[in-house]
Design a protein around this motif. Structure first.
Motif, PDB file in Angstrom:
ATOM      1  N   MET A  57      -3.829   2.732   2.691  1.00  0.00           N
ATOM      2  CA  MET A  57      -2.369   3.213   3.392  1.00  0.00           C
ATOM      3  C   MET A  57      -2.699   3.552   4.805  1.00  0.00           C
ATOM      4  O   MET A  57      -1.583   3.296   5.393  1.00  0.00           O
ATOM      5  CB  MET A  57      -1.961   4.622   2.475  1.00  0.00           C
ATOM      6  N   THR A  62       9.283   8.619   5.623  1.00  0.00           N
ATOM      7  CA  THR A  62       8.019   8.486   5.888  1.00  0.00           C
ATOM      8  C   THR A  62       7.331   7.496   4.631  1.00  0.00           C
ATOM      9  O   THR A  62       8.100   6.514   4.181  1.00  0.00           O
ATOM     10  CB  THR A  62       7.207   9.882   5.872  1.00  0.00           C
ATOM     11  N   TYR A 101      -2.290  11.735   2.030  1.00  0.00           N
ATOM     12  CA  TYR A 101      -1.776  10.732   2.985  1.00  0.00           C
ATOM     13  C   TYR A 101      -0.828  11.551   4.074  1.00  0.00           C
ATOM     14  O   TYR A 101      -1.164  11.143   5.094  1.00  0.00           O
ATOM     15  CB  TYR A 101      -0.678   9.695   2.025  1.00  0.00           C
ATOM     16  N   GLN A 102      -0.154  12.396   3.758  1.00  0.00           N
ATOM     17  CA  GLN A 102       0.759  13.081   4.578  1.00  0.00           C
ATOM     18  C   GLN A 102       0.001  13.854   5.650  1.00  0.00           C
ATOM     19  O   GLN A 102       0.014  13.723   7.033  1.00  0.00           O
ATOM     20  CB  GLN A 102       1.973  13.824   4.017  1.00  0.00           C
ATOM     21  N   SER A 136       0.767  -1.064  -0.061  1.00  0.00           N
ATOM     22  CA  SER A 136       0.098   0.127  -0.033  1.00  0.00           C
ATOM     23  C   SER A 136       0.913   1.335   0.074  1.00  0.00           C
ATOM     24  O   SER A 136       0.444   2.370  -0.605  1.00  0.00           O
ATOM     25  CB  SER A 136      -0.981   0.039   1.184  1.00  0.00           C
ATOM     26  N   THR A 137       2.132   1.230   0.666  1.00  0.00           N
ATOM     27  CA  THR A 137       2.736   2.334   0.751  1.00  0.00           C
ATOM     28  C   THR A 137       4.287   2.167   0.161  1.00  0.00           C
ATOM     29  O   THR A 137       4.659   0.984  -0.059  1.00  0.00           O
ATOM     30  CB  THR A 137       3.014   2.561   2.250  1.00  0.00           C
ATOM     31  N   SER A 167       9.763   6.110   1.775  1.00  0.00           N
ATOM     32  CA  SER A 167      10.790   7.111   1.194  1.00  0.00           C
ATOM     33  C   SER A 167      11.149   8.296   2.150  1.00  0.00           C
ATOM     34  O   SER A 167      10.166   8.595   2.961  1.00  0.00           O
ATOM     35  CB  SER A 167      10.071   7.725   0.080  1.00  0.00           C
ATOM     36  N   ASN A 168      12.195   8.819   2.283  1.00  0.00           N
ATOM     37  CA  ASN A 168      12.415   9.936   3.119  1.00  0.00           C
ATOM     38  C   ASN A 168      11.802   9.794   4.683  1.00  0.00           C
ATOM     39  O   ASN A 168      11.248  10.926   5.034  1.00  0.00           O
ATOM     40  CB  ASN A 168      11.874  11.226   2.480  1.00  0.00           C
ATOM     41  N   ASP A 170       9.393  17.652  -4.305  1.00  0.00           N
ATOM     42  CA  ASP A 170       8.084  17.178  -3.472  1.00  0.00           C
ATOM     43  C   ASP A 170       8.420  16.057  -2.427  1.00  0.00           C
ATOM     44  O   ASP A 170       7.917  16.424  -1.230  1.00  0.00           O
ATOM     45  CB  ASP A 170       7.120  16.834  -4.592  1.00  0.00           C
ATOM     46  N   TYR A 171       9.072  15.249  -2.829  1.00  0.00           N
ATOM     47  CA  TYR A 171       9.303  13.839  -1.746  1.00  0.00           C
ATOM     48  C   TYR A 171       9.835  14.582  -0.529  1.00  0.00           C
ATOM     49  O   TYR A 171       9.428  14.368   0.583  1.00  0.00           O
ATOM     50  CB  TYR A 171      10.228  12.835  -2.278  1.00  0.00           C
ATOM     51  N   LYS A 172      11.099  15.469  -0.670  1.00  0.00           N
ATOM     52  CA  LYS A 172      11.676  15.789   0.431  1.00  0.00           C
ATOM     53  C   LYS A 172      10.494  16.638   1.105  1.00  0.00           C
ATOM     54  O   LYS A 172      10.349  16.551   2.386  1.00  0.00           O
ATOM     55  CB  LYS A 172      12.651  16.634  -0.134  1.00  0.00           C
ATOM     56  N   LEU A 226      -2.136  12.489  -3.922  1.00  0.00           N
ATOM     57  CA  LEU A 226      -2.407  11.483  -3.220  1.00  0.00           C
ATOM     58  C   LEU A 226      -1.346  11.457  -2.047  1.00  0.00           C
ATOM     59  O   LEU A 226      -1.784  11.205  -0.922  1.00  0.00           O
ATOM     60  CB  LEU A 226      -2.407  10.005  -3.762  1.00  0.00           C
ATOM     61  N   ALA A 227      -0.421  11.695  -2.444  1.00  0.00           N
ATOM     62  CA  ALA A 227       1.090  11.886  -1.669  1.00  0.00           C
ATOM     63  C   ALA A 227       0.789  12.962  -0.479  1.00  0.00           C
ATOM     64  O   ALA A 227       0.999  12.896   0.763  1.00  0.00           O
ATOM     65  CB  ALA A 227       2.302  12.049  -2.445  1.00  0.00           C
ATOM     66  N   PHE A 256       5.021   6.939   0.973  1.00  0.00           N
ATOM     67  CA  PHE A 256       4.293   7.694  -0.318  1.00  0.00           C
ATOM     68  C   PHE A 256       3.449   6.647  -0.810  1.00  0.00           C
ATOM     69  O   PHE A 256       3.531   5.251  -0.495  1.00  0.00           O
ATOM     70  CB  PHE A 256       5.247   8.047  -1.255  1.00  0.00           C
ATOM     71  N   PRO A 257       2.526   6.966  -1.691  1.00  0.00           N
ATOM     72  CA  PRO A 257       1.625   5.792  -2.195  1.00  0.00           C
ATOM     73  C   PRO A 257       2.508   4.698  -2.897  1.00  0.00           C
ATOM     74  O   PRO A 257       3.247   4.906  -3.868  1.00  0.00           O
ATOM     75  CB  PRO A 257       0.763   6.704  -3.137  1.00  0.00           C
ATOM     76  N   ILE A 273       7.366  17.103   1.133  1.00  0.00           N
ATOM     77  CA  ILE A 273       6.001  16.614   1.741  1.00  0.00           C
ATOM     78  C   ILE A 273       6.297  15.734   3.086  1.00  0.00           C
ATOM     79  O   ILE A 273       6.029  15.896   4.132  1.00  0.00           O
ATOM     80  CB  ILE A 273       5.418  15.717   0.796  1.00  0.00           C
ATOM     81  N   ALA A 274       7.843  15.123   2.975  1.00  0.00           N
ATOM     82  CA  ALA A 274       8.436  14.272   3.930  1.00  0.00           C
ATOM     83  C   ALA A 274       8.553  15.111   5.296  1.00  0.00           C
ATOM     84  O   ALA A 274       8.231  14.959   6.537  1.00  0.00           O
ATOM     85  CB  ALA A 274       9.167  13.432   3.578  1.00  0.00           C
TER      86      ALA A 274
END
Lengths: 304, 304
Positions: free
Chosen positions: B218, A203, B180-181, A196-197, A200-201, B146-148, B176-177, A205-206, B150-151
């Protein structure tokens, strides 16, 4: 009565006995060898130790966005020596399953792909025809013409017999609408994996499971998943490497994927590491169902 | 022992008694008044008949992409006279719930929206602050930054206290990311409705439930759904129109949304029509759990 795994950290005799017991080590990667972009200290040396003692090392990953060649690049960039034949990823597992096990008769054997280029590369390498995937024609908003053409079939490919859902960073409504309609018309439903997840970083992500779950919810059908802990993946690995399962050990950080994969596959052993997702408290909890045979605090503890 | 619904079609005495019994009729729309863009014959006259006998008509829809004003346009374009106060859609229901029932204390009361402009219009009409929705800044691919961000939270709005998921034709990985966060950081999880599919062109397309289900998968959390059959929607309708539930009848084509909505809401009656999704065989099947009090072959049979 539940057993507890044997801790190998700091116990040189037990480590030697453990290593001697197996010919093949299957490694999950993220959370075991590295975390994100951070290589754990001693990973390279531990792999080297095992290889120097004649052990076969196989890297088993549910990452469906990468082909084996892509994944080798990742290993190399992390400083881990390896070759493409040591890598078993869920995109490859899916391609093998479609080409060598399902073997749907032509012409209705085309695959509609939800996913990235890694899946496409592996399907191509097995000679499987596909549409969708990274096709830029599907990376756009849905239009009134799409509704009509998807519904009446004029925009669909009659030869699609399989929908394969993996992690698609470009998922959108139009692709889901196509995938649903192919399934409604009888296509077989496969998933590279259903995590489901995606960690990354530090935490989540989808994950690939976020792509298949709307289709499960719409159709009431479950896909056959080709990633860990699915035994379809274990069968594919064994089919390729021809090892004795009793002499193989699965090494991983997640109880419900890696360790379960090894246990259900009736491997000779499972080794958990505590550098990833699962904690010791999970297998120590009353009623714990997935319990590794061994554990180490970190993989490099195997160096003694 | 299960009962069977009374068929009104062709029975003038029963029809009169039925109509006399209620002051308020709640109508599901698609499958009852029309199908897609096709208005059923006699719909306008049937509504006119009920109104001429002093009945209140309320249109209750799970469609979350439209505001009440948008939906009135749809009614008008279909040739159905109505006014905005007769319309109760899941976007409106959600806005009412957030503004008048949840009333989260500022500043942590902002809504992250997965959905279209109808939701935004209704949130604005209730003075609810939101981000996401149709914001073009989120209609793009996810990037390493974004990954960084958002995390680590630097790209998140600290004041988001609610994630509201409706049907979003522009759903993507980046949205979605974010959603979720926000949920992982404690935001409340709401859904306009959780219909897995959207009927259109005589088949199905992904519904609002396809947007919330990856987040359910998730997080392991279920959203509070504000559409039928959720009683949060019934409470909001009653709160607005102040009617006696015993004198109200729910009219619909889907047993597991419309009819269940009326039964759980303890309305005086439920009327199924056979021009939509559910078939007579469903309530006649052994073990059927959702059984309407009345049914007609088509709504216009009420004209006698």
């Amino acid at each position: 009565m539940a057993y507890l795994p044997k801790r190998l950290t700091g116990d040189q005799a037990a480590i030697n006995e453990f290593i001697d017991k197996f010919d093949v080590f299957l490694f999950d990667c993220d959370g075991v060898l590295w975390s994100g972009d951070h290589l754990f200290e001693g990973t390279v040396e531990t792999l080297e130790l095992l290889r120097s003692r004649g052990k076969k090392t196989i890297f088993v990953t549910n990452n469906s966005t990468k082909s084996r060649a892509d994944y080798l690049k990742k290993l190399t960039s992390m400083g881990i020596p390896g070759n493409v034949d040591e890598i078993f990823a869920s995109a490859y597992s899916s391609a093998i399953y479609i080409a060598r096990i399902m073997k749907l008769p032509a012409p209705k054997n085309k695959v509609f792909v939800l996913g990235e280029s890694g899946i496409e590369t592996e399907l191509r390498s097995e000679g499987v025809e596909f549409i969708g995937g990274t096709d830029p024609a599907l990376r756009r908003d849905i239009t009134p013409e799409d509704y009509k053409g998807i519904a009446d079939g004029s925009l669909l490919d009659d030869n699609v017999g399989i929908v394969l859902a993996g992690l698609d960073f470009h998922i959108n409504y139009l692709k889901l609408a196509h995938a649903y309609q192919y399934l409604a018309r009888g296509a077989k439903f496969l998933a590279t994996n259903t995590d489901s997840t995606l960690p990354s970083n530090h935490t989540f992500f989808p994950g690939a499971g976020s792509i298949s779950i709307p289709l499960i919810n719409m159709t009431g059908q479950q896909p056959l998943a080709l990633g860990k802990p699915s035994q379809a993946m274990m069968d594919a690995i064994e089919g390729k490497f021809h090892f004795d399962r009793k002499k193989a050990c699965m090494v991983g950080d997640r109880l419900n994927t890696d360790i379960q994969f090894g246990i259900e596959g009736k491997l000779g052993g499972t080794l958990a590491v505590l550098t990833g997702v699962s904690k010791k408290s999970e297998w120590e909890a009353p009623g714990a169902e997935v319990i590794p045979a061994y554990y180490v605090d970190k993989l490099s503890d195997l160096r003694g």
